[in-house]
Design a protein around this motif. Structure first.
Motif, PDB file in Angstrom:
ATOM      1  N   GLY A  67       0.812  -1.208   0.000  1.00 42.19           N
ATOM      2  CA  GLY A  67       0.000   0.000   0.000  1.00 42.19           C
ATOM      3  C   GLY A  67       0.846   1.258   0.000  1.00 42.19           C
ATOM      4  O   GLY A  67       0.500   2.250  -0.648  1.00 42.19           O
ATOM      5  N   LEU A  68       1.966   1.225   0.724  1.00 38.47           N
ATOM      6  CA  LEU A  68       2.848   2.388   0.776  1.00 38.47           C
ATOM      7  C   LEU A  68       3.447   2.682  -0.593  1.00 38.47           C
ATOM      8  O   LEU A  68       3.508   3.844  -1.026  1.00 38.47           O
ATOM      9  N   VAL A  69       3.880   1.640  -1.290  1.00 40.92           N
ATOM     10  CA  VAL A  69       4.464   1.825  -2.624  1.00 40.92           C
ATOM     11  C   VAL A  69       3.421   2.380  -3.595  1.00 40.92           C
ATOM     12  O   VAL A  69       3.678   3.338  -4.338  1.00 40.92           O
ATOM     13  N   ILE A  70       2.224   1.793  -3.601  1.00 41.45           N
ATOM     14  CA  ILE A  70       1.170   2.251  -4.500  1.00 41.45           C
ATOM     15  C   ILE A  70       0.779   3.686  -4.184  1.00 41.45           C
ATOM     16  O   ILE A  70       0.549   4.513  -5.089  1.00 41.45           O
ATOM     17  N   SER A  71       0.730   4.026  -2.915  1.00 40.85           N
ATOM     18  CA  SER A  71       0.373   5.391  -2.514  1.00 40.85           C
ATOM     19  C   SER A  71       1.432   6.386  -2.964  1.00 40.85           C
ATOM     20  O   SER A  71       1.111   7.478  -3.452  1.00 40.85           O
ATOM     21  N   LEU A  72       2.697   6.024  -2.805  1.00 36.72           N
ATOM     22  CA  LEU A  72       3.787   6.906  -3.261  1.00 36.72           C
ATOM     23  C   LEU A  72       3.724   7.134  -4.765  1.00 36.72           C
ATOM     24  O   LEU A  72       3.861   8.272  -5.246  1.00 36.72           O
ATOM     25  N   VAL A  73       3.520   6.051  -5.511  1.00 35.49           N
ATOM     26  CA  VAL A  73       3.425   6.169  -6.970  1.00 35.49           C
ATOM     27  C   VAL A  73       2.233   7.043  -7.355  1.00 35.49           C
ATOM     28  O   VAL A  73       2.323   7.880  -8.266  1.00 35.49           O
TER      29      VAL A  73
END
Length: 273
Positions: free
Chosen positions: A246-252
């Motif tokens: 979720g953190l990676v998707i949110s950053l992207v």
């Protein structure tokens, strides 16, 4: 006389040519955007607290006694982080979109475009206002949840990261919507038919594991799902997806909307006559 002055430009323009940040201009824009919502705190801070409290009260009375535990936690504790995050993202979106929209309608958007601020500095300045409003709203609601439900924060760093990313993501969407919309009814349509449904259908009031397989897979493509799920993990320690994913998707997602907003400001899309 320097080459910069011979070319008919000022030293400040020469500094900007080499990529230096206009810190004074950026700080001024940040201050303006923050003061906008602080000046009407009953509307921007108190009202979201009341709305979140009403959501929690109504769902607790109507569903809570019969619903039982969800993912091993009481129903009211499960929906509380979702309500908090939903309120945060709605307010972050409203802050940037209303700022740009009102400036366009009143005809003073030129006051923001004329100063020596680069498109990225404009994006960062608007982001600052949206994120600040979202975080203040989050703190106010979190304090209320602690007082009423005794709900603390299981993983503070995770909760903070997803809270900031959520406010930033919706701040970027607010910039895009504010630039795109030409009238208030167009902005209302974007809010009512895009932002609000995405927020409500992101596991705010339920676990996505309870959805039919098709809807479950569709929800996985909604960035707001990962934001709400991440804050839920940060506050009560349970989630429907891996927090790291979720953190990676949110950053992207934040980088993507920031890039679109930057490009629209760079090109003057629907801003320049």
């Amino acid at each position: 006389m320097s080459e910069t002055m011979q070319a008919g430009t000022t030293p400040e323009m020469g500094m900007r040519r080499f990529g230096r940040v206009n810190w004074l201009g950026l700080a001024t824009l940040c201050q303006r955007e923050i003061q906008r919502f602080l000046a009407v705190w009953t509307q921007t801070l108190l009202a979201p607290l009341v709305t979140a409290g009403l959501f929690l009260l109504i769902f607790s009375i109507a569903i809570g006694p019969r619903r039982g535990d969800v993912m091993g936690v009481p129903f009211t504790h499960f929906i509380a982080p979702g309500i908090l995050m939903m309120t945060v993202i709605q307010n972050a979106f409203a802050n940037t979109s209303s700022s740009i929209m009102i400036s366009k309608v009143q005809g003073n958007i030129v006051d923001t475009l004329m100063p020596p601020l680069s498109p990225m500095e404009l994006v960062l300045g608007y982001f600052a206002g949206g994120v600040a409003r979202g975080m203040v709203v989050a703190l106010v609601i979190a304090a209320g949840l602690w007082l009423v439900l005794g709900l603390g924060v299981a993983h503070p760093l995770w909760a903070l990261c997803f809270g900031v990313l959520g406010a930033a993501f919706l701040s970027g969407l607010g910039i895009i919507a504010g630039i795109y919309a030409q009238k208030f009814d167009q902005m209302a349509a974007i809010t009512n038919f895009i932002v609000t449904p995405l927020a409500f259908l992101s596991g705010t009031f339920y676990s996505v594991e309870a959805l039919p397989p098709v809807l479950h897979e569709i929800t996985r493509f909604n960035p707001m799902f990962y934001l709400i799920d991440g804050v839920r993990f940060g506050m009560i320690g349970v989630s429907d997806s891996a927090p790291a994913l979720g953190l990676v998707i949110s950053l992207v997602s934040v980088v993507a909307v920031a890039a679109v907003a930057w490009n629209m400001l760079r090109r003057g899309t629907r801003l320049k006559a």
